[in-house]
Design a protein around this motif. Structure first.
Motif, PDB file in Angstrom:
ATOM      1  N   GLU A   1      77.831  -5.245 -43.839  1.00  0.00           N
ATOM      2  CA  GLU A   1      78.050  -4.066 -44.677  1.00  0.00           C
ATOM      3  C   GLU A   1      76.860  -3.114 -44.671  1.00  0.00           C
ATOM      4  OE1 GLU A   1      77.580  -4.365 -48.988  1.00  0.00           O
ATOM      5  OE2 GLU A   1      77.461  -6.542 -48.771  1.00  0.00           O
ATOM      6  N   GLN A   2      75.632  -3.650 -44.568  1.00  0.00           N
ATOM      7  CA  GLN A   2      74.452  -2.797 -44.646  1.00  0.00           C
ATOM      8  C   GLN A   2      74.267  -1.932 -43.404  1.00  0.00           C
ATOM      9  OE1 GLN A   2      74.523  -6.042 -43.993  1.00  0.00           O
ATOM     10  NE2 GLN A   2      72.525  -6.866 -43.366  1.00  0.00           N
ATOM     11  N   PHE A   3      74.904  -2.319 -42.291  1.00  0.00           N
ATOM     12  CA  PHE A   3      74.769  -1.567 -41.043  1.00  0.00           C
ATOM     13  C   PHE A   3      76.058  -0.865 -40.625  1.00  0.00           C
ATOM     14  CE2 PHE A   3      71.904  -5.388 -40.254  1.00  0.00           C
ATOM     15  CZ  PHE A   3      70.726  -4.719 -40.595  1.00  0.00           C
ATOM     16  N   LEU A   4      77.182  -1.301 -41.136  1.00  0.00           N
ATOM     17  CA  LEU A   4      78.487  -0.873 -40.645  1.00  0.00           C
ATOM     18  C   LEU A   4      78.689   0.634 -40.725  1.00  0.00           C
ATOM     19  CD1 LEU A   4      81.294  -1.539 -39.558  1.00  0.00           C
ATOM     20  CD2 LEU A   4      81.996  -2.115 -41.897  1.00  0.00           C
ATOM     21  N   GLY A   5      78.280   1.246 -41.829  1.00  0.00           N
ATOM     22  CA  GLY A   5      78.484   2.680 -41.984  1.00  0.00           C
ATOM     23  C   GLY A   5      77.801   3.477 -40.885  1.00  0.00           C
ATOM     24  N   ARG A   6      76.588   3.061 -40.497  1.00  0.00           N
ATOM     25  CA  ARG A   6      75.862   3.766 -39.434  1.00  0.00           C
ATOM     26  C   ARG A   6      76.620   3.656 -38.118  1.00  0.00           C
ATOM     27  NH1 ARG A   6      74.313   6.924 -36.579  1.00  0.00           N
ATOM     28  NH2 ARG A   6      72.219   7.335 -35.760  1.00  0.00           N
ATOM     29  N   ALA A   7      77.180   2.479 -37.827  1.00  0.00           N
ATOM     30  CA  ALA A   7      77.942   2.302 -36.592  1.00  0.00           C
ATOM     31  C   ALA A   7      79.188   3.186 -36.585  1.00  0.00           C
ATOM     32  CB  ALA A   7      78.338   0.832 -36.434  1.00  0.00           C
ATOM     33  N   ILE A   8      79.933   3.191 -37.691  1.00  0.00           N
ATOM     34  CA  ILE A   8      81.147   4.009 -37.768  1.00  0.00           C
ATOM     35  C   ILE A   8      80.799   5.491 -37.655  1.00  0.00           C
ATOM     36  CG2 ILE A   8      83.074   4.706 -39.238  1.00  0.00           C
ATOM     37  CD1 ILE A   8      83.053   1.870 -40.436  1.00  0.00           C
ATOM     38  N   ASP A   9      79.788   5.929 -38.383  1.00  0.00           N
ATOM     39  CA  ASP A   9      79.385   7.341 -38.318  1.00  0.00           C
ATOM     40  C   ASP A   9      79.046   7.738 -36.881  1.00  0.00           C
ATOM     41  OD1 ASP A   9      79.723   7.653 -41.042  1.00  0.00           O
ATOM     42  OD2 ASP A   9      77.596   7.403 -41.514  1.00  0.00           O
ATOM     43  N   SER A  10      78.348   6.860 -36.177  1.00  0.00           N
ATOM     44  CA  SER A  10      77.949   7.197 -34.813  1.00  0.00           C
ATOM     45  C   SER A  10      79.159   7.331 -33.898  1.00  0.00           C
ATOM     46  CB  SER A  10      76.976   6.151 -34.260  1.00  0.00           C
ATOM     47  OG  SER A  10      77.630   4.962 -33.861  1.00  0.00           O
ATOM     48  N   ALA A  11      80.199   6.550 -34.152  1.00  0.00           N
ATOM     49  CA  ALA A  11      81.425   6.661 -33.359  1.00  0.00           C
ATOM     50  C   ALA A  11      82.180   7.949 -33.693  1.00  0.00           C
ATOM     51  CB  ALA A  11      82.305   5.443 -33.592  1.00  0.00           C
ATOM     52  N   LEU A  12      82.207   8.297 -34.969  1.00  0.00           N
ATOM     53  CA  LEU A  12      82.912   9.511 -35.390  1.00  0.00           C
ATOM     54  C   LEU A  12      82.181  10.780 -34.968  1.00  0.00           C
ATOM     55  CD1 LEU A  12      83.956   8.446 -39.013  1.00  0.00           C
ATOM     56  CD2 LEU A  12      85.471   8.712 -37.030  1.00  0.00           C
ATOM     57  N   GLU A  13      80.889  10.700 -34.738  1.00  0.00           N
ATOM     58  CA  GLU A  13      80.081  11.879 -34.421  1.00  0.00           C
ATOM     59  C   GLU A  13      79.970  12.153 -32.926  1.00  0.00           C
ATOM     60  OE1 GLU A  13      76.467  10.843 -36.351  1.00  0.00           O
ATOM     61  OE2 GLU A  13      77.248  11.220 -38.381  1.00  0.00           O
ATOM     62  N   GLN A  14      80.753  11.470 -32.105  1.00  0.00           N
ATOM     63  CA  GLN A  14      80.697  11.714 -30.668  1.00  0.00           C
ATOM     64  C   GLN A  14      81.090  13.153 -30.342  1.00  0.00           C
ATOM     65  OE1 GLN A  14      79.606   9.466 -28.145  1.00  0.00           O
ATOM     66  NE2 GLN A  14      78.859   8.599 -30.092  1.00  0.00           N
ATOM     67  N   ASP A  15      80.388  13.760 -29.387  1.00  0.00           N
ATOM     68  CA  ASP A  15      80.725  15.136 -29.037  1.00  0.00           C
ATOM     69  C   ASP A  15      81.931  15.231 -28.101  1.00  0.00           C
ATOM     70  OD1 ASP A  15      79.636  14.412 -26.568  1.00  0.00           O
ATOM     71  OD2 ASP A  15      77.763  15.509 -26.881  1.00  0.00           O
ATOM     72  N   HIS A  16      82.412  14.103 -27.606  1.00  0.00           N
ATOM     73  CA  HIS A  16      83.684  14.084 -26.875  1.00  0.00           C
ATOM     74  C   HIS A  16      84.821  14.317 -27.863  1.00  0.00           C
ATOM     75  CE1 HIS A  16      86.599  13.121 -23.804  1.00  0.00           C
ATOM     76  NE2 HIS A  16      87.110  12.150 -24.538  1.00  0.00           N
ATOM     77  N   ARG A  17      85.823  15.087 -27.478  1.00  0.00           N
ATOM     78  CA  ARG A  17      86.849  15.539 -28.415  1.00  0.00           C
ATOM     79  C   ARG A  17      87.956  14.512 -28.673  1.00  0.00           C
ATOM     80  NH1 ARG A  17      86.910  21.174 -29.072  1.00  0.00           N
ATOM     81  NH2 ARG A  17      85.320  22.239 -27.832  1.00  0.00           N
ATOM     82  N   ASN A  18      88.071  13.502 -27.842  1.00  0.00           N
ATOM     83  CA  ASN A  18      89.251  12.635 -27.907  1.00  0.00           C
ATOM     84  C   ASN A  18      88.839  11.174 -28.062  1.00  0.00           C
ATOM     85  OD1 ASN A  18      91.846  11.672 -27.793  1.00  0.00           O
ATOM     86  ND2 ASN A  18      92.344  12.539 -25.805  1.00  0.00           N
ATOM     87  N   VAL A  19      88.324  10.840 -29.246  1.00  0.00           N
ATOM     88  CA  VAL A  19      87.851   9.481 -29.524  1.00  0.00           C
ATOM     89  C   VAL A  19      88.582   8.920 -30.729  1.00  0.00           C
ATOM     90  CG1 VAL A  19      85.870   8.077 -30.237  1.00  0.00           C
ATOM     91  CG2 VAL A  19      85.546   9.916 -28.576  1.00  0.00           C
ATOM     92  N   GLU A  20      89.126   7.714 -30.574  1.00  0.00           N
ATOM     93  CA  GLU A  20      89.646   6.995 -31.738  1.00  0.00           C
ATOM     94  C   GLU A  20      88.670   5.871 -32.070  1.00  0.00           C
ATOM     95  OE1 GLU A  20      93.387   5.004 -31.164  1.00  0.00           O
ATOM     96  OE2 GLU A  20      92.604   3.661 -29.613  1.00  0.00           O
ATOM     97  N   VAL A  21      88.530   5.602 -33.364  1.00  0.00           N
ATOM     98  CA  VAL A  21      87.596   4.582 -33.828  1.00  0.00           C
ATOM     99  C   VAL A  21      88.393   3.467 -34.489  1.00  0.00           C
ATOM    100  CG1 VAL A  21      85.601   4.083 -35.280  1.00  0.00           C
ATOM    101  CG2 VAL A  21      85.806   6.327 -34.165  1.00  0.00           C
TER     102      VAL A  21
END
Length: 354
Positions: free
Chosen positions: A20-40
């Protein structure tokens, strides 16, 4: 103007268990990709901490997969892959994170024959302070058709979960993976079998961060023998999976492939020397493993200085009295055990053998 690459769907799968202490950073990094077509896709493997609350806080920005029973690394990978739709798949450990350009850089390097891409990661501490690069820059990746190397010794130069991306078609030939065999180390299964179905593309740029902390499965230096034994047994499971898949497509893995692999032999020697009663291979001897390790070291893809240094290390463990040999072994495998002068020497050797 959009690039054709923008249309390629990519899935970033984040397997999580009690991070839990790290998960948010991992999810944010996936959502912040500059590629337009990413599912997380976030897979929670029946965590007992507040991980589910973290996942639910993202709403429909992510695709949650909440497992009711803990199944381990392999089960989480299987669950996430089944839920994903991307043509290219990344598995991001929940305690790691990607840089915003990671996916776009991977796509820029991708080709029709690629089954797997691999890239370097910054090694960071719990506070995200950069400490090093993983794998170290002086260790070249193996690229292109790595099948000959795989068949010869069961391994090639690759990296960990968060530094890998896979072609969906390649994964569909090898998944689901055996969950009981890969409760830990699921990335080892994928990186071993995927190259049988296409080329490996290597990217020397750091595209993310590999976080080292006290809870990592891979970090338990104070339990050197346990770590080594787990890695030896994991290698045996990898080799069994590789042999089975290779046979299905008309290839053969020699039964002694592991004896040509310096990485495997290093861990096997550590397991034998530190805790012989628990060592999984009864026929092993210190001298036999040391000789095999020295021979395998000289065939590595590395500078002659690095090959010679590693061969000497193996032979010293096999030839020195047990107590001295074990000290030499620990100095390499557990940095904190090195005397100060050896720590300085190690840095000098690393620079000299780049």
């Amino acid at each position: 103007m959009h690039s054709p690459l923008d249309r390629i769907p990519v899935s970033i799968i984040i397997p999580n268990y009690n991070y839990e202490q790290f998960l948010g950073r991992a999810i944010d990094s996936a959502l912040e990709q500059d590629h337009r077509n990413v599912e997380v896709v976030v897979v929670d493997d029946a965590s007992t901490d507040a991980s589910v609350a973290v996942i639910e806080s993202y709403g429909d920005k992510i695709r949650p997969c909440l497992r009711r029973r803990n199944g381990g690394h392999g089960a989480a990978f299987n669950t996430g892959f089944e839920a994903s739709t991307g043509e290219i798949i990344l598995f991001l450990d929940a305690d790691d994170y990607l840089y915003p350009n990671a996916v776009s850089e991977i796509l820029d390097e991708w080709g029709a024959d690629v089954a797997q891409a691999q890239f370097r990661l910054h090694l960071v501490d719990e506070d995200q302070q950069i400490k090093d690069v993983f794998p170290p820059p002086e260790q070249p990746f193996d690229s292109g058709d790595v099948v000959p190397e795989l068949l010869r010794k069961g391994r090639y130069r690759t990296t960990v979960t968060s530094g890998l991306a896979f072609d969906r078609a390649a994964l569909e030939t090898i998944m689901p993976m055996p969950e009981s065999d890969f409760r830990q180390g699921a990335d080892g299964y994928l990186a071993t079998l995927a190259p049988l179905h296409g080329e490996v593309k290597s990217i020397d740029t750091c595209l993310g961060a590999y976080r080292i902390h006290g809870s990592n499965h891979s970090v338990f230096a104070e339990k050197l023998a346990e770590r080594a034994r787990w890695r030896v047994e994991h290698d045996f499971r990898r080799l069994e999976a590789l042999s089975g898949r290779a046979a299905e497509i008309g290839l053969t893995v020699p039964p002694d492939a592991g004896l040509r692999d310096p990485v495997h032999l290093e861990e096997r020697l550590a397991s034998l020397c530190v805790d012989e009663p628990q060592h999984p291979v009864e026929t092993d001897s210190r001298l036999g493993l040391a000789r095999a390790g020295a021979a395998a070291s000289l065939e590595m893809n590395a500078s002659w200085r690095r090959r010679a240094a590693l061969a000497t290390w193996f032979l010293s463990i096999g030839l020195l009295p047990r107590r001295m040999g074990n000290a030499v072994l620990a100095w390499k495998l557990v940095a904190s055990s090195r005397p100060a002068f050896l720590a300085r020497l190690s840095k000098t050797i690393r620079r000299a053998t780049n």
